[in-house]
Design a protein around this motif. Structure first.
Motif, PDB file in Angstrom:
ATOM      1  N   ALA A  36     -22.445 -15.480 -12.858  1.00 15.00           N
ATOM      2  CA  ALA A  36     -22.701 -16.836 -12.370  1.00 15.00           C
ATOM      3  C   ALA A  36     -21.422 -17.649 -12.469  1.00 15.00           C
ATOM      4  CB  ALA A  36     -23.795 -17.497 -13.205  1.00 15.00           C
ATOM      5  N   ALA A  37     -21.201 -18.511 -11.494  1.00 16.98           N
ATOM      6  CA  ALA A  37     -20.083 -19.452 -11.526  1.00 16.98           C
ATOM      7  C   ALA A  37     -20.650 -20.797 -11.958  1.00 16.98           C
ATOM      8  CB  ALA A  37     -19.426 -19.557 -10.158  1.00 16.98           C
ATOM      9  N   ILE A  38     -20.213 -21.279 -13.119  1.00 16.52           N
ATOM     10  CA  ILE A  38     -20.666 -22.567 -13.643  1.00 16.52           C
ATOM     11  C   ILE A  38     -19.440 -23.355 -14.094  1.00 16.52           C
ATOM     12  CG2 ILE A  38     -22.897 -21.594 -14.341  1.00 16.52           C
ATOM     13  CD1 ILE A  38     -21.943 -21.658 -17.246  1.00 16.52           C
ATOM     14  N   THR A  39     -19.614 -24.626 -14.341  1.00 16.05           N
ATOM     15  CA  THR A  39     -18.473 -25.433 -14.758  1.00 16.05           C
ATOM     16  C   THR A  39     -18.056 -25.079 -16.190  1.00 16.05           C
ATOM     17  OG1 THR A  39     -19.803 -27.238 -15.634  1.00 16.05           O
ATOM     18  CG2 THR A  39     -19.197 -27.363 -13.289  1.00 16.05           C
ATOM     19  N   ASN A  40     -16.791 -25.333 -16.489  1.00 18.09           N
ATOM     20  CA  ASN A  40     -16.313 -25.160 -17.859  1.00 18.09           C
ATOM     21  C   ASN A  40     -17.081 -26.083 -18.806  1.00 18.09           C
ATOM     22  OD1 ASN A  40     -14.372 -23.248 -17.151  1.00 18.09           O
ATOM     23  ND2 ASN A  40     -12.776 -24.781 -16.876  1.00 18.09           N
ATOM     24  N   ASP A  41     -17.412 -27.290 -18.323  1.00 19.99           N
ATOM     25  CA  ASP A  41     -18.190 -28.227 -19.134  1.00 19.99           C
ATOM     26  C   ASP A  41     -19.550 -27.635 -19.502  1.00 19.99           C
ATOM     27  OD1 ASP A  41     -16.173 -30.112 -19.100  1.00 19.99           O
ATOM     28  OD2 ASP A  41     -17.093 -31.327 -17.518  1.00 19.99           O
ATOM     29  N   ALA A  42     -20.188 -26.939 -18.561  1.00 19.69           N
ATOM     30  CA  ALA A  42     -21.489 -26.321 -18.831  1.00 19.69           C
ATOM     31  C   ALA A  42     -21.368 -25.234 -19.899  1.00 19.69           C
ATOM     32  CB  ALA A  42     -22.086 -25.746 -17.552  1.00 19.69           C
ATOM     33  N   VAL A  43     -20.287 -24.467 -19.856  1.00 27.74           N
ATOM     34  CA  VAL A  43     -20.053 -23.438 -20.883  1.00 27.74           C
ATOM     35  C   VAL A  43     -19.999 -24.089 -22.253  1.00 27.74           C
ATOM     36  CG1 VAL A  43     -18.408 -21.741 -21.789  1.00 27.74           C
ATOM     37  CG2 VAL A  43     -18.895 -21.822 -19.337  1.00 27.74           C
ATOM     38  N   GLU A  44     -19.282 -25.209 -22.335  1.00 28.65           N
ATOM     39  CA  GLU A  44     -19.154 -25.917 -23.613  1.00 28.65           C
ATOM     40  C   GLU A  44     -20.488 -26.524 -24.057  1.00 28.65           C
ATOM     41  OE1 GLU A  44     -16.450 -25.633 -25.442  1.00 28.65           O
ATOM     42  OE2 GLU A  44     -15.557 -24.473 -23.809  1.00 28.65           O
ATOM     43  N   GLU A  45     -21.192 -27.176 -23.126  1.00 32.15           N
ATOM     44  CA  GLU A  45     -22.470 -27.818 -23.462  1.00 32.15           C
ATOM     45  C   GLU A  45     -23.518 -26.807 -23.920  1.00 32.15           C
ATOM     46  OE1 GLU A  45     -23.723 -30.218 -20.135  1.00 32.15           O
ATOM     47  OE2 GLU A  45     -21.859 -31.372 -20.180  1.00 32.15           O
ATOM     48  N   LEU A  46     -23.523 -25.611 -23.287  1.00 32.45           N
ATOM     49  CA  LEU A  46     -24.467 -24.558 -23.664  1.00 32.45           C
ATOM     50  C   LEU A  46     -23.995 -23.763 -24.884  1.00 32.45           C
ATOM     51  CD1 LEU A  46     -25.291 -23.235 -20.090  1.00 32.45           C
ATOM     52  CD2 LEU A  46     -26.799 -24.576 -21.577  1.00 32.45           C
ATOM     53  N   LYS A  47     -22.748 -24.023 -25.292  1.00 32.48           N
ATOM     54  CA  LYS A  47     -22.134 -23.301 -26.414  1.00 32.48           C
ATOM     55  C   LYS A  47     -22.196 -21.784 -26.196  1.00 32.48           C
ATOM     56  CE  LYS A  47     -22.922 -26.995 -29.633  1.00 32.48           C
ATOM     57  NZ  LYS A  47     -24.043 -27.804 -29.945  1.00 32.48           N
ATOM     58  N   LEU A  48     -21.889 -21.368 -24.973  1.00 32.38           N
ATOM     59  CA  LEU A  48     -21.948 -19.949 -24.632  1.00 32.38           C
ATOM     60  C   LEU A  48     -20.871 -19.166 -25.357  1.00 32.38           C
ATOM     61  CD1 LEU A  48     -22.568 -19.949 -20.772  1.00 32.38           C
ATOM     62  CD2 LEU A  48     -24.192 -19.452 -22.602  1.00 32.38           C
ATOM     63  N   GLN A  49     -21.259 -17.981 -25.828  1.00 34.54           N
ATOM     64  CA  GLN A  49     -20.339 -17.076 -26.510  1.00 34.54           C
ATOM     65  C   GLN A  49     -20.664 -15.651 -26.107  1.00 34.54           C
ATOM     66  OE1 GLN A  49     -20.599 -17.665 -30.727  1.00 34.54           O
ATOM     67  NE2 GLN A  49     -19.979 -19.809 -30.627  1.00 34.54           N
ATOM     68  N   VAL A  50     -19.653 -14.815 -26.052  1.00 29.19           N
ATOM     69  CA  VAL A  50     -19.857 -13.395 -25.768  1.00 29.19           C
ATOM     70  C   VAL A  50     -20.788 -12.817 -26.830  1.00 29.19           C
ATOM     71  CG1 VAL A  50     -18.698 -11.146 -25.660  1.00 29.19           C
ATOM     72  CG2 VAL A  50     -17.661 -13.148 -24.563  1.00 29.19           C
ATOM     73  N   GLY A  51     -21.747 -12.014 -26.388  1.00 32.41           N
ATOM     74  CA  GLY A  51     -22.700 -11.386 -27.290  1.00 32.41           C
ATOM     75  C   GLY A  51     -24.002 -12.161 -27.433  1.00 32.41           C
ATOM     76  N   GLN A  52     -23.997 -13.392 -27.000  1.00 31.94           N
ATOM     77  CA  GLN A  52     -25.177 -14.257 -27.105  1.00 31.94           C
ATOM     78  C   GLN A  52     -26.209 -13.888 -26.037  1.00 31.94           C
ATOM     79  OE1 GLN A  52     -23.992 -18.286 -26.383  1.00 31.94           O
ATOM     80  NE2 GLN A  52     -26.068 -19.088 -26.418  1.00 31.94           N
ATOM     81  N   HIS A  53     -27.490 -14.082 -26.343  1.00 36.01           N
ATOM     82  CA  HIS A  53     -28.552 -13.906 -25.353  1.00 36.01           C
ATOM     83  C   HIS A  53     -28.606 -15.148 -24.484  1.00 36.01           C
ATOM     84  CE1 HIS A  53     -32.643 -13.632 -23.689  1.00 36.01           C
ATOM     85  NE2 HIS A  53     -32.383 -12.340 -23.717  1.00 36.01           N
ATOM     86  N   ALA A  54     -28.722 -14.940 -23.175  1.00 37.47           N
ATOM     87  CA  ALA A  54     -28.805 -16.058 -22.229  1.00 37.47           C
ATOM     88  C   ALA A  54     -29.641 -15.609 -21.037  1.00 37.47           C
ATOM     89  CB  ALA A  54     -27.405 -16.476 -21.774  1.00 37.47           C
ATOM     90  N   TYR A  55     -29.946 -16.534 -20.169  1.00 37.73           N
ATOM     91  CA  TYR A  55     -30.766 -16.246 -18.995  1.00 37.73           C
ATOM     92  C   TYR A  55     -30.008 -16.586 -17.719  1.00 37.73           C
ATOM     93  CZ  TYR A  55     -34.592 -16.197 -22.337  1.00 37.73           C
ATOM     94  OH  TYR A  55     -35.403 -15.907 -23.411  1.00 37.73           O
ATOM     95  N   ALA A  56     -30.132 -15.712 -16.726  1.00 37.30           N
ATOM     96  CA  ALA A  56     -29.675 -16.018 -15.379  1.00 37.30           C
ATOM     97  C   ALA A  56     -30.905 -16.532 -14.645  1.00 37.30           C
ATOM     98  CB  ALA A  56     -29.131 -14.767 -14.691  1.00 37.30           C
ATOM     99  N   VAL A  57     -30.844 -17.753 -14.153  1.00 33.72           N
ATOM    100  CA  VAL A  57     -31.954 -18.355 -13.417  1.00 33.72           C
ATOM    101  C   VAL A  57     -31.539 -18.398 -11.953  1.00 33.72           C
ATOM    102  CG1 VAL A  57     -33.434 -20.371 -13.168  1.00 33.72           C
ATOM    103  CG2 VAL A  57     -32.575 -19.724 -15.426  1.00 33.72           C
ATOM    104  N   ILE A  58     -32.284 -17.687 -11.118  1.00 32.96           N
ATOM    105  CA  ILE A  58     -31.916 -17.555  -9.707  1.00 32.96           C
ATOM    106  C   ILE A  58     -32.919 -18.316  -8.859  1.00 32.96           C
ATOM    107  CG2 ILE A  58     -31.543 -15.923  -7.826  1.00 32.96           C
ATOM    108  CD1 ILE A  58     -31.027 -13.840 -10.172  1.00 32.96           C
ATOM    109  N   LYS A  59     -32.417 -19.279  -8.128  1.00 33.68           N
ATOM    110  CA  LYS A  59     -33.249 -20.076  -7.220  1.00 33.68           C
ATOM    111  C   LYS A  59     -32.565 -20.038  -5.859  1.00 33.68           C
ATOM    112  CE  LYS A  59     -36.464 -23.267  -6.372  1.00 33.68           C
ATOM    113  NZ  LYS A  59     -37.881 -23.116  -6.566  1.00 33.68           N
ATOM    114  N   ALA A  60     -33.114 -19.256  -4.946  1.00 32.25           N
ATOM    115  CA  ALA A  60     -32.506 -19.128  -3.622  1.00 32.25           C
ATOM    116  C   ALA A  60     -33.602 -19.065  -2.568  1.00 32.25           C
ATOM    117  CB  ALA A  60     -31.645 -17.864  -3.564  1.00 32.25           C
TER     118      ALA A  60
END
Length: 68
Positions: A36-60
């Motif tokens: 997924a391509a997201i903003t750098n700000d979103a990475v920081e706000e979500l506190k994303l880190q390698v190894g963490q569990h996360a969800y890809a939400v697809i709306k198309a």
């Protein structure tokens, strides 16, 4: 949180590549990769880190298939 999207794929963060304004976040979803391509700000706000569990939400509204 409730979402209207029906395509929610859980996985593990494999990689976060930050650019000038956009980050590419890659998840391992049952052996397949989803990026997924997201903003750098979103990475920081979500506190994303390698190894963490996360969800890809697809709306198309459209999905296209192509062959050579």
């Amino acid at each position: 949180m409730k979402l209207s999207a029906r395509n929610v794929l859980g996985g593990k963060v494999l990689q976060i590549k930050k650019g000038a304004t956009t980050a590419h976040v890659t998840l391992d979803v049952a052996g397949a990769t989803v990026t997924a391509a997201i903003t750098n700000d979103a990475v920081e706000e979500l506190k994303l880190q390698v190894g963490q569990h996360a969800y890809a939400v697809i709306k198309a509204s459209d999905v296209m298939i192509a062959v050579d």
